[in-house]
Motif scaffolding. Structure first.
Motif, PDB file in Angstrom:
ATOM      1  N   PRO A 108       8.949   2.636  24.928  1.00  0.00           N
ATOM      2  CA  PRO A 108       9.102   3.930  25.612  1.00  0.00           C
ATOM      3  C   PRO A 108       7.840   4.389  26.333  1.00  0.00           C
ATOM      4  O   PRO A 108       6.716   4.123  25.893  1.00  0.00           O
ATOM      5  CB  PRO A 108       9.453   4.888  24.470  1.00  0.00           C
ATOM      6  N   ALA A 109       8.055   5.118  27.419  1.00  0.00           N
ATOM      7  CA  ALA A 109       6.938   5.693  28.166  1.00  0.00           C
ATOM      8  C   ALA A 109       6.083   6.588  27.274  1.00  0.00           C
ATOM      9  O   ALA A 109       4.844   6.591  27.386  1.00  0.00           O
ATOM     10  CB  ALA A 109       7.477   6.480  29.361  1.00  0.00           C
ATOM     11  N   ASP A 110       6.728   7.352  26.382  1.00  0.00           N
ATOM     12  CA  ASP A 110       5.987   8.267  25.514  1.00  0.00           C
ATOM     13  C   ASP A 110       5.027   7.511  24.596  1.00  0.00           C
ATOM     14  O   ASP A 110       3.920   7.993  24.321  1.00  0.00           O
ATOM     15  CB  ASP A 110       6.958   9.104  24.672  1.00  0.00           C
ATOM     16  N   PHE A 111       5.451   6.359  24.114  1.00  0.00           N
ATOM     17  CA  PHE A 111       4.586   5.536  23.255  1.00  0.00           C
ATOM     18  C   PHE A 111       3.325   5.134  24.009  1.00  0.00           C
ATOM     19  O   PHE A 111       2.207   5.238  23.493  1.00  0.00           O
ATOM     20  CB  PHE A 111       5.348   4.293  22.788  1.00  0.00           C
ATOM     21  N   MET A 112       3.506   4.686  25.249  1.00  0.00           N
ATOM     22  CA  MET A 112       2.359   4.245  26.047  1.00  0.00           C
ATOM     23  C   MET A 112       1.482   5.419  26.463  1.00  0.00           C
ATOM     24  O   MET A 112       0.247   5.326  26.463  1.00  0.00           O
ATOM     25  CB  MET A 112       2.850   3.457  27.254  1.00  0.00           C
ATOM     26  N   LYS A 113       2.103   6.529  26.801  1.00  0.00           N
ATOM     27  CA  LYS A 113       1.340   7.699  27.240  1.00  0.00           C
ATOM     28  C   LYS A 113       0.411   8.195  26.140  1.00  0.00           C
ATOM     29  O   LYS A 113      -0.749   8.563  26.403  1.00  0.00           O
ATOM     30  CB  LYS A 113       2.289   8.812  27.670  1.00  0.00           C
ATOM     31  N   LYS A 114       0.884   8.201  24.909  1.00  0.00           N
ATOM     32  CA  LYS A 114       0.073   8.667  23.786  1.00  0.00           C
ATOM     33  C   LYS A 114      -1.128   7.769  23.541  1.00  0.00           C
ATOM     34  O   LYS A 114      -2.086   8.167  22.866  1.00  0.00           O
ATOM     35  CB  LYS A 114       0.935   8.756  22.522  1.00  0.00           C
ATOM     36  N   ARG A 115      -1.070   6.562  24.084  1.00  0.00           N
ATOM     37  CA  ARG A 115      -2.163   5.601  23.894  1.00  0.00           C
ATOM     38  C   ARG A 115      -2.948   5.365  25.175  1.00  0.00           C
ATOM     39  O   ARG A 115      -3.593   4.334  25.341  1.00  0.00           O
ATOM     40  CB  ARG A 115      -1.586   4.294  23.354  1.00  0.00           C
ATOM     41  N   GLY A 116      -2.845   6.308  26.093  1.00  0.00           N
ATOM     42  CA  GLY A 116      -3.623   6.225  27.320  1.00  0.00           C
ATOM     43  C   GLY A 116      -2.902   5.570  28.468  1.00  0.00           C
ATOM     44  O   GLY A 116      -3.538   5.199  29.462  1.00  0.00           O
ATOM     45  N   GLY A 117      -1.583   5.453  28.366  1.00  0.00           N
ATOM     46  CA  GLY A 117      -0.804   4.781  29.388  1.00  0.00           C
ATOM     47  C   GLY A 117      -0.428   5.627  30.583  1.00  0.00           C
ATOM     48  O   GLY A 117       0.375   5.196  31.416  1.00  0.00           O
ATOM     49  N   GLY A 118      -0.978   6.817  30.669  1.00  0.00           N
ATOM     50  CA  GLY A 118      -0.730   7.665  31.830  1.00  0.00           C
ATOM     51  C   GLY A 118       0.741   7.952  32.038  1.00  0.00           C
ATOM     52  O   GLY A 118       1.448   8.357  31.109  1.00  0.00           O
ATOM     53  N   ASN A 119       1.216   7.717  33.258  1.00  0.00           N
ATOM     54  CA  ASN A 119       2.607   7.998  33.607  1.00  0.00           C
ATOM     55  C   ASN A 119       3.433   6.731  33.766  1.00  0.00           C
ATOM     56  O   ASN A 119       4.328   6.667  34.607  1.00  0.00           O
ATOM     57  CB  ASN A 119       2.649   8.822  34.893  1.00  0.00           C
ATOM     58  N   LEU A 120       3.128   5.719  32.973  1.00  0.00           N
ATOM     59  CA  LEU A 120       3.928   4.502  33.021  1.00  0.00           C
ATOM     60  C   LEU A 120       5.377   4.806  32.646  1.00  0.00           C
ATOM     61  O   LEU A 120       5.642   5.625  31.762  1.00  0.00           O
ATOM     62  CB  LEU A 120       3.371   3.450  32.051  1.00  0.00           C
ATOM     63  N   PRO A 121       6.343   4.157  33.290  1.00  0.00           N
ATOM     64  CA  PRO A 121       7.750   4.346  32.924  1.00  0.00           C
ATOM     65  C   PRO A 121       8.108   3.521  31.691  1.00  0.00           C
ATOM     66  O   PRO A 121       7.309   2.701  31.220  1.00  0.00           O
ATOM     67  CB  PRO A 121       8.500   3.816  34.153  1.00  0.00           C
ATOM     68  N   ASP A 122       9.289   3.757  31.176  1.00  0.00           N
ATOM     69  CA  ASP A 122       9.787   2.904  30.094  1.00  0.00           C
ATOM     70  C   ASP A 122       9.719   1.445  30.526  1.00  0.00           C
ATOM     71  O   ASP A 122       9.919   1.100  31.693  1.00  0.00           O
ATOM     72  CB  ASP A 122      11.249   3.237  29.773  1.00  0.00           C
ATOM     73  N   SER A 123       9.450   0.584  29.567  1.00  0.00           N
ATOM     74  CA  SER A 123       9.429  -0.852  29.850  1.00  0.00           C
ATOM     75  C   SER A 123      10.049  -1.593  28.670  1.00  0.00           C
ATOM     76  O   SER A 123      10.591  -0.958  27.742  1.00  0.00           O
ATOM     77  CB  SER A 123       8.004  -1.327  30.134  1.00  0.00           C
ATOM     78  N   GLU A 124       9.985  -2.919  28.702  1.00  0.00           N
ATOM     79  CA  GLU A 124      10.646  -3.717  27.667  1.00  0.00           C
ATOM     80  C   GLU A 124       9.826  -4.943  27.306  1.00  0.00           C
ATOM     81  O   GLU A 124       9.260  -5.602  28.178  1.00  0.00           O
ATOM     82  CB  GLU A 124      12.027  -4.217  28.147  1.00  0.00           C
ATOM     83  N   ASN A 125       9.759  -5.227  26.010  1.00  0.00           N
ATOM     84  CA  ASN A 125       9.423  -6.565  25.553  1.00  0.00           C
ATOM     85  C   ASN A 125      10.680  -7.420  25.641  1.00  0.00           C
ATOM     86  O   ASN A 125      11.797  -6.902  25.509  1.00  0.00           O
ATOM     87  CB  ASN A 125       8.935  -6.551  24.102  1.00  0.00           C
TER      88      ASN A 125
END
Length: 351
Positions: A108-125
């Motif tokens: 999820p975008a929220d997971f990345m944002k909380k770790r400094g991912g800015g405004n990255l969209p949702d992505s997938e492994n």
């Protein structure tokens, strides 16, 4: 490979990217292949020989094409690359982990944002899976990140080496294991082929997986991580080598197994220059294996070094050494094969 500078006192979340005997043209050299003296060795040899420079090149010309737009995290181009990979696995008859329900693990975008991912969209492994025949609950992870840095000022950064090379390497290793399985010689332990997203922005995909593992980390035997294995760096120009990082950090056995696998196959020069957490380049912390290592899972990181096209728009498919890419891929496959089929699980005996 992620390009970030972080003070030595903090956890460095950078990224990077890292064989049977094979002729220089990328074709198998029979006279220098592993000796065949048993059914098990014949099964290994047959699977090993399916890893070809031609197929690595074919897949890389798609994964690292302009059509994929540099595969930035969550971008349409990255998703298109992911669809290509999934269709590759479907064509081989390799499915996904049943517990996951698909090849996708949403990051999820929220997971990345909380770790400094800015405004990255949702992505997938993207996860593909071959179940083991005798110890299916024990998991070997073979990983690579399939994202890169996207398009900047209208210029596509294709990331052929970083980490298109690792991505297609994982695909070829999966093909080899599946060929063995179809021949009735599948791995005794299960193999998870893990393509992670968000590496270039902060190792996000691998962190999400280890925070939300599809299989318990306690059952995860090893992570063999491939991040840049298609080129050479100035220090090793023209050499048959690969950097190996982290293989003895947590297990006294993993480095021994990898070195034995190398000797019975292409006998590359295994370079341990960066195999030290205190090394100024901090490469032990700079790719996705680190998120497994910090969870006490033994790791080995395969890498070709920092070359002149690293994180530049000139990291293109025409500059890949496909014969060397094949050899390094075969080394990782052989290491995975030996760990998957060993009578005993490798030990975790270091901290």
């Amino acid at each position: 490979m992620r390009k970030i500078l972080i003070p030595l006192f903090s956890v460095a979340l950078l990224t990077s990217c890292g064989t049977a005997k094979v002729a220089n043209d990328g074709k198998s050299a029979t006279d220098s292949s592993p000796k065949i003296s048993s059914k098990a060795e014949k099964a290994f040899q047959a699977a090993y020989q399916t890893i070809s420079a031609e197929d690595l090149k074919k897949n890389l010309y798609v994964i690292a094409s302009d059509e994929m737009g540099g595969r930035d995290t969550g971008s349409p181009g990255q998703k298109k690359a992911g669809e290509y990979m999934i269709n590759f696995y479907k064509d081989l008859g390799i499915s996904y982990p049943k517990a996951l329900g698909s090849y996708y693990q949403k990051v999820p975008a929220d997971f990345m944002k909380k770790r400094g991912g800015g405004n990255l969209p949702d992505s997938e492994n993207i996860l593909a899976f071959i179940e083991g025949s005798e110890k299916p609950e024990e998991i070997i992870v073979v990983s690579a990140h399939y994202d890169h840095v996207g398009t900047r000022n209208g210029v596509v950064y294709n990331g052929a080496d970083d980490d298109g090379s690792g991505t297609v390497g994982v695909m070829e290793i999966a093909k080899a294991f599946q060929a063995a399985k179809k021949a009735g010689n599948g791995p005794k332990r299960s193999i998870l082929f893990l393509h992670v997203t968000g590496e270039e922005h902060g190792l996000f995909g691998s962190e999400f997986y280890t925070d939300n593992p599809v299989f318990p980390l306690a059952n995860t035997v090893v992570d063999l991580n491939i991040d840049m294995i298609g080129r050479d760096d100035p220090e090793n120009r023209g050499k048959q080598y690969v950097y190996v990082i982290g293989s003895e950090m947590l297990s006294s056995q993993l480095k021994v197994i990898n070195e034995a696998a190398n000797k019975k196959t292409n006998n590359l020069e295994l370079n341990y220059k960066y195999d030290d957490p205190a090394d100024p380049q901090r490469l032990y912390y700079r790719s996705d294996h680190y998120n497994f290592a910090k969870n006490n899972v033994p790791v080995a990181f395969f890498f070709d070094g920092i070359h002149e096209d690293y994180h530049k728009p000139t990291d293109d498919v025409e500059k890949i050494d496909y014969a060397l890419l094949q050899k390094r891929t075969q080394l990782v496959f052989t290491t995975a094969w030996d760990i998957a089929n060993s009578p005993e699980r490798i030990v975790v005996d270091k901290k």
